[in-house]
Motif scaffolding. Structure first.
Motif, mmCIF file in Angstrom:
data_model
loop_
_atom_site.group_PDB
_atom_site.id
_atom_site.type_symbol
_atom_site.label_atom_id
_atom_site.label_comp_id
_atom_site.label_asym_id
_atom_site.label_seq_id
_atom_site.Cartn_x
_atom_site.Cartn_y
_atom_site.Cartn_z
ATOM 1 N N ALA A 56 0.838 -1.200 0.000
ATOM 2 C CA ALA A 56 0.000 0.000 0.000
ATOM 3 C C ALA A 56 0.874 1.251 0.000
ATOM 4 C CB ALA A 56 -0.924 -0.006 1.216
ATOM 5 N N ALA A 57 1.937 1.234 0.793
ATOM 6 C CA ALA A 57 2.855 2.374 0.834
ATOM 7 C C ALA A 57 3.572 2.557 -0.504
ATOM 8 C CB ALA A 57 3.870 2.193 1.958
ATOM 9 N N LEU A 58 4.004 1.466 -1.116
ATOM 10 C CA LEU A 58 4.677 1.548 -2.410
ATOM 11 C C LEU A 58 3.744 2.110 -3.481
ATOM 12 C CD1 LEU A 58 6.651 -1.819 -2.320
ATOM 13 C CD2 LEU A 58 7.662 0.477 -2.334
ATOM 14 N N LYS A 59 2.472 1.774 -3.409
ATOM 15 C CA LYS A 59 1.509 2.312 -4.378
ATOM 16 C C LYS A 59 1.354 3.824 -4.209
ATOM 17 C CE LYS A 59 -1.111 -1.985 -4.890
ATOM 18 N NZ LYS A 59 -2.372 -2.706 -4.543
ATOM 19 N N VAL A 60 1.329 4.289 -2.976
ATOM 20 C CA VAL A 60 1.271 5.734 -2.732
ATOM 21 C C VAL A 60 2.504 6.417 -3.320
ATOM 22 C CG1 VAL A 60 1.328 7.520 -0.932
ATOM 23 C CG2 VAL A 60 -0.178 5.535 -0.676
ATOM 24 N N MET A 61 3.666 5.839 -3.081
ATOM 25 C CA MET A 61 4.906 6.397 -3.609
ATOM 26 C C MET A 61 4.897 6.412 -5.133
ATOM 27 S SD MET A 61 7.536 4.503 -0.965
ATOM 28 C CE MET A 61 9.034 5.100 -1.749
ATOM 29 N N TYR A 116 14.270 6.406 0.936
ATOM 30 C CA TYR A 116 15.223 5.571 0.207
ATOM 31 C C TYR A 116 15.791 4.459 1.091
ATOM 32 C CZ TYR A 116 19.389 4.211 -2.432
ATOM 33 O OH TYR A 116 20.354 3.484 -3.104
ATOM 34 N N ALA A 117 16.068 4.784 2.331
ATOM 35 C CA ALA A 117 16.814 3.866 3.205
ATOM 36 C C ALA A 117 16.191 2.482 3.271
ATOM 37 C CB ALA A 117 16.923 4.471 4.606
ATOM 38 N N HIS A 118 14.889 2.411 3.446
ATOM 39 C CA HIS A 118 14.229 1.107 3.535
ATOM 40 C C HIS A 118 13.750 0.604 2.175
ATOM 41 C CE1 HIS A 118 14.388 1.036 7.874
ATOM 42 N NE2 HIS A 118 13.780 2.197 7.952
ATOM 43 N N THR A 119 13.400 1.530 1.267
ATOM 44 C CA THR A 119 12.855 1.099 -0.022
ATOM 45 C C THR A 119 13.895 0.389 -0.869
ATOM 46 O OG1 THR A 119 11.344 2.997 0.013
ATOM 47 C CG2 THR A 119 11.604 1.849 -2.079
ATOM 48 N N HIS A 120 15.135 0.850 -0.841
ATOM 49 C CA HIS A 120 16.129 0.260 -1.749
ATOM 50 C C HIS A 120 16.518 -1.158 -1.340
ATOM 51 C CE1 HIS A 120 19.353 0.992 1.169
ATOM 52 N NE2 HIS A 120 20.217 0.462 0.338
ATOM 53 N N VAL A 121 16.149 -1.572 -0.132
ATOM 54 C CA VAL A 121 16.394 -2.958 0.302
ATOM 55 C C VAL A 121 15.076 -3.674 0.577
ATOM 56 C CG1 VAL A 121 18.745 -2.650 1.179
ATOM 57 C CG2 VAL A 121 16.800 -2.083 2.652
ATOM 58 N N ALA A 122 13.985 -3.177 0.007
ATOM 59 C CA ALA A 122 12.667 -3.771 0.260
ATOM 60 C C ALA A 122 12.595 -5.228 -0.185
ATOM 61 C CB ALA A 122 11.582 -2.957 -0.444
ATOM 62 N N GLU A 123 13.340 -5.574 -1.223
ATOM 63 C CA GLU A 123 13.294 -6.950 -1.712
ATOM 64 C C GLU A 123 13.859 -7.934 -0.699
ATOM 65 O OE1 GLU A 123 15.141 -6.738 -5.552
ATOM 66 O OE2 GLU A 123 13.275 -6.060 -6.511
ATOM 67 N N GLU A 124 14.674 -7.459 0.231
ATOM 68 C CA GLU A 124 15.168 -8.328 1.302
ATOM 69 C C GLU A 124 14.041 -8.705 2.271
ATOM 70 O OE1 GLU A 124 18.535 -6.588 3.208
ATOM 71 O OE2 GLU A 124 19.740 -6.517 1.379
ATOM 72 N N GLY A 125 12.933 -7.990 2.202
ATOM 73 C CA GLY A 125 11.759 -8.315 3.001
ATOM 74 C C GLY A 125 10.675 -8.976 2.176
#
Length: 216
Positions: free
Chosen positions: A144-149, A172-181
């Motif tokens: 949901a947050a990624l869709k807002v972005m 950026y800090a958490h988004t650029h490593v989102a795939e690790e989650g």
């Protein structure tokens, strides 16, 4: 930068290297070219729960910035403090408020899903089994947050105005490593293009960067 003078001459950052919140502050300091001492805090060994650390920050969290004995916690508060008087915090009142708006979004709508998933699924041994019941919620909130972005970034280069701000650094800090989650960014082309722009900005450092002895 006015905060450099006076009492804030020597900075020490208490940080955990793999922490996205700690990375925000290291990234900001690197961009400013500001010398600082880095103190690694092993949260899995409980170093953030010692009496000494809790005396500095009763919440027992990193990052924590030591300004000659004055301690500032919360990653986005630290970014705001460091950005004062720099191009990374707009002077225009509306743009300044918009910067804060996206930093509040990062903490309340973005981090609880994306950062929590990365922490438990990537960093905590056995975390997936321990928090199985939370995975669906993390995915729902994170996407949901990624869709807002994605909607906001469509046609924009950065989150506020036409230049990089601390709002971009915070997200950026958490988004650029989102795939690790376990998040996929495949369906978010505007977010992916924004990540590339942020990483191409002058002074950018990756999450593994730490200041050399000479820099500190």
């Amino acid at each position: 930068m006015p905060w450099i003078s006076g009492r804030a001459r020597v900075l020490t950052l208490y940080s955990t290297q793999a922490s996205g919140n700690s990375y925000k502050v290291r990234l900001m300091l690197a961009k400013l070219g500001r010398p600082f001492r880095l103190e690694e805090v092993d949260i899995f060994a409980g170093e953030n729960r010692t009496p000494e650390f809790l005396a500095r920050n009763p919440e027992g969290r990193v990052p924590l910035l030591d300004l000659d004995g004055r301690f500032l916690a919360e990653s986005n508060a630290i970014l705001f403090f460091l950005a004062e008087g720099t191009p990374f915090l707009p002077a225009d009142p509306f743009d300044r408020a918009e910067t804060l708006r996206w930093m509040f979004f990062e903490q309340h709508s973005h981090e609880p899903g994306i950062a929590a998933a990365r922490f438990w699924l990537k960093q905590v041994r056995g975390g997936r089994d321990l928090r199985t019941h939370d995975v669906d919620r993390w995915m729902e909130e994170g996407y949901a947050a990624l869709k807002v972005m994605e909607r906001h970034l469509d046609g924009r280069h950065f989150f506020v105005g036409e230049a990089l701000t601390i709002a971009d650094m915070a997200l950026y800090a958490h988004t650029h490593v989102a795939e690790e989650g376990d998040f996929s960014l495949r369906g978010f082309p505007a977010v992916r293009a924004w990540l590339e722009r942020v990483a191409a900005e002058p002074g950018h450092v990756d999450m593994e960067w730490r200041p050399s002895v000479a820099e500190a």
